[in-house]
Scaffold this active site. Sequence first.
Site, PDB file in Angstrom:
ATOM      1  N   HIS A   1       0.830  -1.210   0.000  1.00  0.00           N
ATOM      2  CA  HIS A   1       0.000   0.000   0.000  1.00  0.00           C
ATOM      3  C   HIS A   1       0.864   1.260   0.000  1.00  0.00           C
ATOM      4  CE1 HIS A   1      -3.436  -2.487   2.063  1.00  0.00           C
ATOM      5  NE2 HIS A   1      -3.106  -2.927   0.862  1.00  0.00           N
TER       6      HIS A   1
ATOM      7  N   HIS B   1      -9.180  -2.097  -5.282  1.00  0.00           N
ATOM      8  CA  HIS B   1      -8.084  -2.374  -4.347  1.00  0.00           C
ATOM      9  C   HIS B   1      -7.108  -3.387  -4.931  1.00  0.00           C
ATOM     10  CE1 HIS B   1      -5.927  -2.474  -0.561  1.00  0.00           C
ATOM     11  NE2 HIS B   1      -5.809  -3.770  -0.769  1.00  0.00           N
TER      12      HIS B   1
ATOM     13  N   ASP C   1      -3.074  -3.019  -5.308  1.00  0.00           N
ATOM     14  CA  ASP C   1      -2.052  -4.019  -4.965  1.00  0.00           C
ATOM     15  C   ASP C   1      -1.127  -4.306  -6.147  1.00  0.00           C
ATOM     16  OD1 ASP C   1      -2.816  -4.360  -2.339  1.00  0.00           O
ATOM     17  OD2 ASP C   1      -4.063  -6.119  -2.725  1.00  0.00           O
TER      18      ASP C   1
ATOM     19  N   HIS D   1      -1.099 -11.424  -4.507  1.00  0.00           N
ATOM     20  CA  HIS D   1       0.303 -11.055  -4.248  1.00  0.00           C
ATOM     21  C   HIS D   1       1.288 -12.057  -4.839  1.00  0.00           C
ATOM     22  CE1 HIS D   1      -0.762  -7.613  -1.890  1.00  0.00           C
ATOM     23  NE2 HIS D   1      -1.523  -8.341  -1.090  1.00  0.00           N
TER      24      HIS D   1
ATOM     25  N   HIS E   1      41.530  13.790 -40.117  1.00  0.00           N
ATOM     26  CA  HIS E   1      41.822  12.564 -39.363  1.00  0.00           C
ATOM     27  C   HIS E   1      41.220  11.379 -40.096  1.00  0.00           C
ATOM     28  CE1 HIS E   1      41.758   9.686 -35.916  1.00  0.00           C
ATOM     29  NE2 HIS E   1      42.858  10.332 -35.590  1.00  0.00           N
TER      30      HIS E   1
END
Length: 464
Positions: free
Chosen positions: A79, A261, A265, A288, A366
């Site tokens: 959170h 929610h 997460d 999760h 060069h």
Amino acid sequence: MRVKQHTIKKQVTVSGVGLHTGVISNMTFLPAPPNHGYKFQRIDIEGMPTIDADVDNVVDVSRGTTLEQSGARVFTVEHVLAALVGLEIDNILIQLDGPEPPIMDGSSIQFIEILDSAGFEEQNALRRFFEVPESITYRDASREVEMAALPLDDYRVTVMVDYNSPVLGSQHASITDISQFRTEIASCRTFCFLHELEMLYNQNLIKGGDLNNAIVVVDRVVEEKELEHLAKMFNKQKVEVRKEGILNNVELRYKNEPARHKLLDVVGDLALVGRPIKAQILAARPGHAANVAFAKKLKRAMEKAGPSHIPHYDPKLPPVMDIAQISNILPHRYPFQLLDKVIYLDETVVAGVKNVTINEPFFMGHFPANPVMPGVLQVEAMAQTGGILVLSTVEDPENYWTYFLGIENCKFRKMVVPGDTLVFKCELLAPIRRGIAKMKGEAYVGNTLVCEAVMTASIVRKES
């Protein structure tokens, strides 16, 4: 999305009880320098160890995301991390005098509010996005979880949840821009089902759980005795069930608050990839465990894209210093003005860009039939980049000269030719003392090191 890195202007503190540990802790957000990222620090443990917010430090995903490093743990970080991503804060140190951030009301909104009160500070560094190069997918058939990251020049997230519940049913939530997180997602609270509640309690979890910091979904008929038991468990005089199936008359903030929610997460867990993400994220039935497994997949793809120590140059982003600003600090002019942009600058590191074209004056003499940038001019361009770093340490750089005193361990690894874009990185090897600076310089074309040297310089005030 912001293009430069940000931190907060001052430290701020919140206090409260941890959801699962039940321990009251104080959590302090402190400003941090560019490229610091997100770090937690357990100041209640001897040595005050820090824990990087890195997916490879995840040790538990049973009911939240737990990090461990150097023998120290932090529980339920998602959170807090979601709030930081939602505010597009890149660098912050989070000090804790306990094992778990306060759960507050079960959402991210109170973290958003306290960080708002600290104010935000733009830093002299471009954000290094991880732009998903191709579709990256994750699937867990046993849980019917599917997640995908699709290429997109933005950060969008869509989540679908389906719990076969007559109360929740199938729900969707989405944001099409990360700026929507604050208003659409941040206030959405964590939730669980009634049938999970006693199991979590018996597993010694949700010690800090309260009917005010979580939504409890009632998906079956509940007897009065069970309600009395729940009231005792949560130290409430009375517990009731609404007809919508939510415990204790909690009012939902949105009809699809649980899905929102879950999106919160996802944003918090994917912060553990370690860099801001540009992608379209699609998630079906995430949790999760799936979020972390997917984050690991994203991190492996990010690592494959190139080493993190090489300065990242995105020509689409504005520079930290353009040619006009460089000209105000460095005295060099044509044909020896060899630095086009500064793309990163802090107290110890600078990164700059030189676009090599066939119109460079040195190509006339060069090896004109075989144009190769002279090594000595690569070092000169690298030295000018280092000069920006050294002069940034004084208040009035236009009143100083930078003289290089020595070059050591100079090596040329690969030829630089027209069409190449040189990216220089100079880093101080020690603090500047008595106007003397020693730094390590590197030059890259893409991910290839083409030149390196250790350089010593002196800054001298101009005579009036």
